[in-house]
Design an enzyme around this catalytic site. Sequence first.
Site, mmCIF file in Angstrom:
data_model
loop_
_atom_site.group_PDB
_atom_site.id
_atom_site.type_symbol
_atom_site.label_atom_id
_atom_site.label_comp_id
_atom_site.label_asym_id
_atom_site.label_seq_id
_atom_site.Cartn_x
_atom_site.Cartn_y
_atom_site.Cartn_z
ATOM 1 N N GLY A 24 0.834 -1.202 0.000
ATOM 2 C CA GLY A 24 0.000 0.000 0.000
ATOM 3 C C GLY A 24 0.870 1.253 0.000
ATOM 4 N N GLY A 55 4.168 0.848 2.206
ATOM 5 C CA GLY A 55 5.007 -0.246 1.708
ATOM 6 C C GLY A 55 5.607 0.085 0.358
ATOM 7 C CG ASP A 78 -0.829 -6.168 -0.486
ATOM 8 O OD1 ASP A 78 -1.871 -6.695 -0.066
ATOM 9 O OD2 ASP A 78 -0.549 -4.980 -0.272
ATOM 10 N NE ARG A 82 -4.172 7.994 13.178
ATOM 11 C CZ ARG A 82 -4.014 9.001 14.021
ATOM 12 N NH1 ARG A 82 -5.015 9.399 14.783
ATOM 13 N NH2 ARG A 82 -2.837 9.607 14.126
ATOM 14 C CG ASN A 97 -3.967 -3.100 11.526
ATOM 15 O OD1 ASN A 97 -4.654 -3.534 10.605
ATOM 16 N ND2 ASN A 97 -3.527 -1.852 11.560
ATOM 17 C CG LEU A 100 5.541 1.895 9.189
ATOM 18 C CD1 LEU A 100 6.814 2.535 9.703
ATOM 19 C CD2 LEU A 100 5.400 2.183 7.701
ATOM 20 C CB SER A 101 1.227 -2.645 10.921
ATOM 21 O OG SER A 101 1.835 -3.171 9.765
ATOM 22 C CG HIS A 137 3.546 6.180 16.597
ATOM 23 N ND1 HIS A 137 4.112 7.402 16.312
ATOM 24 C CD2 HIS A 137 2.867 5.822 15.469
ATOM 25 C CE1 HIS A 137 3.785 7.762 15.084
ATOM 26 N NE2 HIS A 137 3.021 6.822 14.554
#
Length: 311
Positions: A14, A17, A36, A87, A100, A123-124, A180
Amino acid sequence: MAFKRRKIAVIGAGNTGATAAFMLAQKELGDIIIVDIPSMSNPTKGKALDMLQVGPVQGFNVTISGTSHYEDIQDADLVIITAGLPRKPGMSRDDLVTTNANIIKDVSEQIARHAPNSYIIVLSNPVDAMTYVCYKTTGFAKNRVIGQSGVLDTARFNTFVAEELNVSVEDISGFVLGGHGDDMVPLVRYSYAGGIPLEKILPAERLEAIVERTRKGGGEIVNLLGNGSAYYAPAASVVEMAEAILKDKKRILPSIAYLEGEYGYQDIYLGVPTVLGGDGIESIIELPLTTEEKEALNKSAQSVQNVMSIL
Ligand SMILES: NC(=O)c1ccc[n+]([C@@H]2O[C@H](COP(=O)([O-])OP(=O)(O)OC[C@H]3O[C@@H](n4cnc5c(N)ncnc54)[C@H](O)[C@@H]3O)[C@@H](O)[C@H]2O)c1
Ligand SMILES: O=C(O)C[C@H](O)C(=O)O
């Protein structure tokens, strides 16, 4: 034994990525495989082929391929996980946790099976909790499972400070600790402009406004984009971490690291200053904090714990 190029797998093709894969290629950090989920057409292969054809124009020489088969990440040296939902306006990162977490468990099992010696950067979102899920699912050593947030949050802080002072962003060095989320802890006391403590050249209320804007920096972009979240700066941030590992640079960068007593926390992934090099997180740097700073960090750590309790 012949030297070989590094193999980097990017999971999720996405916005983050694909952008990260492209930046990795531009820096020739290794051959890239983008993974993916399968779809009727094949956008992952399409994006990879499109990126590959930039090589002759920009003069980079690596392979880039797209796939939906995890066998293709066989023996990757580094895996970057960007799979999962972003989000939308009105949501917090924590609202993504259940969906997730299932994706990250699935992806982590595949990584453990096909790239058992890899280093992983997650990262997700919500990224502190997702890094924990990845660590537990893969069973990899803690130094090999790393989350990205602090490089991005610090980049945002530095950008806002440079704008405020009307000076080059190259000379700003900010410092962000914690999870985060909106209660992350930008540490003004450890932040400088050209070596000068920020507190000496910016009034307290301007610094407080910058701290607040940094905390909500992701949400500011989510609201502007309208359908998804930031990806250029997140991709650049994860690539900076990847480069530190792949080139064994031993950079001092903030990472989401597994804590076993550091800063007084146990069994949690949280953003802290680390030395990032060829063995992933080679060490965690512990700094003395004032009572106020420690309280702010406790609040941030508690938010991460609250999300993890949903898992
Ligand atoms: N840590 C950070 O600083 C940071 C920064 C930006 C985005 N993010 C997070 O990164 C994630 C991705 O963001 P994005 O903007 O790239 O989203 P995106 O929707 O553009 O891309 C996500 C991709 O993941 C893929 N995917 C879903 N399940 C998968 C699976 N099981 N295997 C492989 N791929 C799968 C989707 O098909 C999609 O292509 C989000 O959770 C977002 O919140 C984190
Ligand atoms: O804000 C988001 O949801 C994405 C990312 O974590 C960011 O900070 O840009």
